[in-house]
Design an enzyme around this catalytic site. Structure first.
Site, short mmCIF file in Angstrom:
data_model
loop_
_atom_site.label_atom_id
_atom_site.label_comp_id
_atom_site.label_asym_id
_atom_site.label_seq_id
_atom_site.Cartn_x
_atom_site.Cartn_y
_atom_site.Cartn_z
N ASN A 230 0.95 -10.98 13.63
CA ASN A 230 2.08 -11.43 12.65
C ASN A 230 2.65 -11.22 11.56
OD1 ASN A 230 2.88 -12.28 15.79
ND2 ASN A 230 2.92 -14.48 15.38
N HIS B 206 -4.15 -13.53 9.80
CA HIS B 206 -5.21 -13.63 11.32
C HIS B 206 -4.19 -13.01 12.39
CE1 HIS B 206 -1.57 -16.65 10.62
NE2 HIS B 206 -1.46 -16.57 12.08
P1 5GP Z 1 1.46 -17.52 13.33
O1 5GP Z 1 2.21 -18.30 13.77
O2 5GP Z 1 1.33 -17.56 11.63
O3 5GP Z 1 1.08 -16.21 13.82
O4 5GP Z 1 -0.29 -17.81 14.16
C1 5GP Z 1 -0.70 -19.89 13.24
C2 5GP Z 1 -1.70 -20.34 14.23
O5 5GP Z 1 -1.74 -21.80 13.35
C3 5GP Z 1 -0.46 -21.11 14.87
O6 5GP Z 1 -0.50 -20.30 16.57
C4 5GP Z 1 -0.91 -22.84 15.02
O7 5GP Z 1 -1.60 -23.11 16.07
C5 5GP Z 1 -2.92 -22.33 14.34
N1 5GP Z 1 -3.46 -23.20 13.35
C6 5GP Z 1 -2.20 -24.48 12.24
N2 5GP Z 1 -2.86 -24.47 11.58
C7 5GP Z 1 -4.14 -25.12 12.47
C8 5GP Z 1 -5.34 -25.56 12.40
O8 5GP Z 1 -5.49 -26.49 11.15
N3 5GP Z 1 -6.58 -25.29 13.02
C9 5GP Z 1 -6.04 -23.95 13.88
N4 5GP Z 1 -7.52 -24.38 14.34
N5 5GP Z 1 -5.12 -23.60 14.20
C10 5GP Z 1 -4.72 -23.75 13.22
#
Ligand code: 5GP
Ligand code: ZN
Length: 156
Positions: A101, A114
């Site tokens: 994303n 990521h």
């Molecule tokens: P995005 O929404 O930016 O594509 O994905 C971010 C991801 O990071 C989400 O799926 C969320 O669950 C994960 N995430 C956020 N904070 C943490 C954290 O402290 N530890 C881990 N392992 N994942 C996290």
């Protein structure tokens, strides 16, 4: 002096207040599945489906628009190995969505780039993606115009 230079180097690599930089630096815990000099992969805390994993570059970079070719090679080349390991970890895994994303509008919530590896178990597991089919709204000429405008912006 040396310490100061090291600190400046550290700051250009890690970004203060970035949750993934803190995970990479070991300042907050994570559950890793793979790590090398350039990337780390660890379980996503949300576990959208069991085994949901994030692959991140160790260097802080916001999104795909900031990658250079070398970083892309480094990060994306790790995907098949990690994807195969996740798949092999559970015979119930039938497939996998790999998602990156970029930007708030595209559901990015952590602004350290990521890649999500989301194992798929069945049509009724906890992951959904909707692609609307708008093909009837476009003529070939319109599609060619869109493609030409994109091509005009390709870098060398
Ligand atoms: P995005 O929404 O930016 O594509 O994905 C971010 C991801 O990071 C989400 O799926 C969320 O669950 C994960 N995430 C956020 N904070 C943490 C954290 O402290 N530890 C881990 N392992 N994942 C996290
Ligand atoms: Zn970061």
């Amino acid at each position: 002096m040396y310490t100061k230079i090291k600190e400046l180097e550290r700051r250009s690599y890690f970004m203060d207040d970035c949750i993934f930089c803190k995970i990479i630096a070991g300042e907050i815990p994570s559950i890793p599945v793979y790590e090398d000099e350039a990337v780390k992969a660890f379980l996503d805390i949300s576990q959208g489906t069991p085994g949901h994993t994030l692959l991140v570059p160790k260097k802080h970079i916001a999104d795909i628009f900031a990658y250079d070719e070398q970083l892309a090679k480094t990060v994306f080349s790790r995907l098949p190995k990690i994807a195969r390991a996740i798949k092999a970890s559970n015979p119930a895994i039938k497939g996998m969505n790999i998602i990156n994303n970029n930007g708030k509008i595209a559901y990015q919530s952590v602004f350290h780039s990521h890649i999500h590896l989301i194992p798929r178990y069945s049509e009724n597991d906890d992951f959904k993606m909707i692609f609307k089919d708008n093909s009837e709204k476009y003529s070939t000429e319109q599609l060619q115009q869109i493609a030409q405008t994109i091509k005009n912006h390709l870098e060398d």
